[in-house]
Design a protein around this motif. Structure first.
Motif, PDB file in Angstrom:
ATOM      1  N   LYS A 119       0.855  -1.270  -0.004  1.00  0.00           N
ATOM      2  CA  LYS A 119      -0.018  -0.079  -0.016  1.00  0.00           C
ATOM      3  C   LYS A 119       0.956   1.195   0.030  1.00  0.00           C
ATOM      4  O   LYS A 119       2.141   1.311   0.457  1.00  0.00           O
ATOM      5  CB  LYS A 119      -1.043   0.070   1.152  1.00  0.00           C
TER       6      LYS A 119
ATOM      7  N   TYR B 286      -1.801  -5.972   9.108  1.00  0.00           N
ATOM      8  CA  TYR B 286      -2.339  -5.948  10.667  1.00  0.00           C
ATOM      9  C   TYR B 286      -3.621  -6.495  10.603  1.00  0.00           C
ATOM     10  O   TYR B 286      -3.982  -7.262  11.486  1.00  0.00           O
ATOM     11  CB  TYR B 286      -2.106  -4.501  11.267  1.00  0.00           C
TER      12      TYR B 286
ATOM     13  N   ARG C  27      10.098   7.732   1.566  1.00  0.00           N
ATOM     14  CA  ARG C  27       8.806   8.209   2.093  1.00  0.00           C
ATOM     15  C   ARG C  27       8.287   9.635   2.285  1.00  0.00           C
ATOM     16  O   ARG C  27       7.334   9.856   2.363  1.00  0.00           O
ATOM     17  CB  ARG C  27       8.691   7.245   3.405  1.00  0.00           C
TER      18      ARG C  27
ATOM     19  N   ASP D 178       1.088   6.209   4.293  1.00  0.00           N
ATOM     20  CA  ASP D 178       1.875   5.232   4.489  1.00  0.00           C
ATOM     21  C   ASP D 178       1.324   4.461   5.737  1.00  0.00           C
ATOM     22  O   ASP D 178       1.375   3.412   6.216  1.00  0.00           O
ATOM     23  CB  ASP D 178       3.069   5.653   5.049  1.00  0.00           C
TER      24      ASP D 178
ATOM     25  N   HIS E 244      -3.642   1.679   7.167  1.00  0.00           N
ATOM     26  CA  HIS E 244      -3.737   0.511   8.076  1.00  0.00           C
ATOM     27  C   HIS E 244      -4.972   0.616   8.864  1.00  0.00           C
ATOM     28  O   HIS E 244      -5.749  -0.429   8.957  1.00  0.00           O
ATOM     29  CB  HIS E 244      -2.387   0.228   8.891  1.00  0.00           C
TER      30      HIS E 244
HETATM   31  C1  INS Z   1       5.738   1.787   9.097  1.00  0.00           C
HETATM   32  C2  INS Z   1       4.985   0.419   9.240  1.00  0.00           C
HETATM   33  C3  INS Z   1       4.023  -0.010   8.527  1.00  0.00           C
HETATM   34  C4  INS Z   1       4.312   0.043   7.269  1.00  0.00           C
HETATM   35  C5  INS Z   1       4.977   1.579   6.963  1.00  0.00           C
HETATM   36  C6  INS Z   1       6.259   1.996   7.848  1.00  0.00           C
HETATM   37  O1  INS Z   1       6.728   2.077   9.839  1.00  0.00           O
HETATM   38  O2  INS Z   1       5.943  -0.561   9.575  1.00  0.00           O
HETATM   39  O3  INS Z   1       3.601  -1.341   8.776  1.00  0.00           O
HETATM   40  O4  INS Z   1       3.261   0.095   6.370  1.00  0.00           O
HETATM   41  O5  INS Z   1       5.362   1.710   5.311  1.00  0.00           O
HETATM   42  O6  INS Z   1       6.707   3.184   7.258  1.00  0.00           O
END
Ligand code: INS
Length: 390
Positions: free
Chosen positions: A115, A144, A191, A205, A209
């Motif tokens: 993602k 997750y 990022r 980022d 989630h």
């Molecule tokens: C974060 C984390 C997330 C991930 C991100 C990362 O620290 O580990 O699970 O999807 O890309 O920046």
């Protein structure tokens, strides 16, 4: 209970783009995909540096001629082989997800993608249309969501234990980037660079989630409008945000908030999802993923534990090791990967309807994450105004 037996007929011949030497997430993808024998890694374009990518692939046991200099070479060569890859995982920076996923789908290869799926909703919808037309699966690694207690939270909402859902409280706010660590750390650098990351940093980022987890727990909630405010506390990251707050209103009258941050100094992950209903609430925290807090108004709070017989049978289906033993992120990812494999097999056999009820983050979840980020950015960049969700 999962005990290592495979539910599909064969292991899926599988390749990877990215995820090579120095990757933050490549090893998690491989561990999850190969844990129960669902995927067999036989090809890869692991690195922008072709020699380094080949050396890495050979260290993993791949044949030299199946370690490719780039994704297109891999898709072309593999599509022409009778024993070519059936699925590819894309674990590259965000700016490449759209073109690489599109190229894979056009070569008839199923995709598992990091993602956010794309930069824009239009691109994500384009991928969805191609996947649909070709009968291919696109899985998105909202890893997750494979934790078992997310399923339990969804069951408690569905069976009315919490009453009518009023409030959704989302958070993913770590402190690892409180200073300009990107100056030293390449995994952080891309990022915070719009050319690689797209229109957002933490919204895409991190926040996507818990957003997806909330969609799993409360599938009936549809966002009506949202308002976002975003900041770049490390100024060199502008226009990308390292902190954001989102207010959401849902069609049902429920409301939501989301705080996402990479500058929550001192915090580890702090990914939390709290759902509040008229009778009670549930709360899940990724730093203690084996537990779900259930609070019914007027009763003592309860801590439900993974693997215990009082859970819903569906929440026990993915138990690997029995109650009391902690399971973690690798297990959650593996839970998603066996679902991806089941979905791929059903599609290849022309029977996608048999996985209609299988819960996994597919292309629709990918589209939704991108759409949400797009609306957040639009709201924030207009000064933090309400924008209707469309
Ligand atoms: C974060 C984390 C997330 C991930 C991100 C990362 O620290 O580990 O699970 O999807 O890309 O920046």
């Amino acid at each position: 209970m999962i005990n290592g037996n495979r539910l599909t007929k064969s292991a899926i011949r599988w390749g990877m783009v990215g995820g090579g030497k120095g990757s933050q997430i490549g090893y998690v993808h491989r561990s999850a995909a190969m844990r129960d024998g669902y995927f067999d890694l036989i090809a890869g374009a692991f690195d922008l540096d072709a020699d380094r990518g080949r050396a890495f692939g050979m260290e993993l046991g791949l044949q030299a001629d199946r370690c490719y200099p780039d994704h297109q070479a891999m898709f072309t060569a593999e599509a022409a082989r009778p024993d070519g890859i059936r699925c590819v995982t894309i674990a590259t920076p965000n700016n490449t997800h759209y073109p690489i996923t599109k190229a894979a789908l056009q070569a008839g290869i199923h995709v598992i993608c990091e993602k956010p799926l794309t930069f824009t909703t239009a691109e994500a919808l384009d991928l969805q249309a191609i996947a649909k037309a070709r009968g291919l699966v696109v899985g998105v690694t909202y890893g997750y969501s494979g934790h078992q207690m997310i399923e339990e939270a969804a069951r408690l909402v569905a069976d009315g234990t919490l009453g009518k859902i009023r409030i959704v409280n989302l958070q993913f706010a770590h402190g690892f980037h409180s200073a300009a660590v990107e100056l030293e750390n390449p995994a952080a650098r891309w990022r915070v660079d719009p050319a690689f990351a797209g229109p957002s940093y933490v919204l895409g980022d991190l926040a996507t989630h818990p957003l997806y987890i909330s969609e799993v727990i409360c599938p009936h909630l549809k966002i009506r409008r949202l308002l976002c405010s975003r900041q770049s506390f490390v100024a060199s990251r502008a226009p990308l945000e390292d902190n954001a707050t989102v207010l959401m209103e849902y069609d049902s009258g429920a409301v939501g908030t989301c705080w996402t941050s990479a500058v929550n100094a001192g915090a580890m992950h702090s990914q939390k999802v709290r759902v509040v209903g008229s009778k009670g609430s549930v709360e899940w925290w990724d730093e203690h993923p084996n537990q779900l807090r259930l609070e019914i108004q007027g009763e003592p709070a309860r801590l439900l534990d993974r693997g215990m017989p009082y859970l819903h049978p569906q929440s026990l289906a993915d138990d690997r090791i029995g109650a009391g033993h902690p399971e973690g992120l690798f297990d959650a990812w593996a839970n998603l990967h066996y679902r991806f494999a089941l979905a791929i097999e059903a599609h290849e056999e022309g029977d996608p309807s048999r996985v209609a009820d299988l819960r996994y983050p597919g292309i629709a979840a990918g589209v939704e994450g991108v759409r949400w980020v797009e609306h957040c950015v639009r709201s924030a960049d207009a000064g933090g105004i309400w924008v209707d969700y469309a």
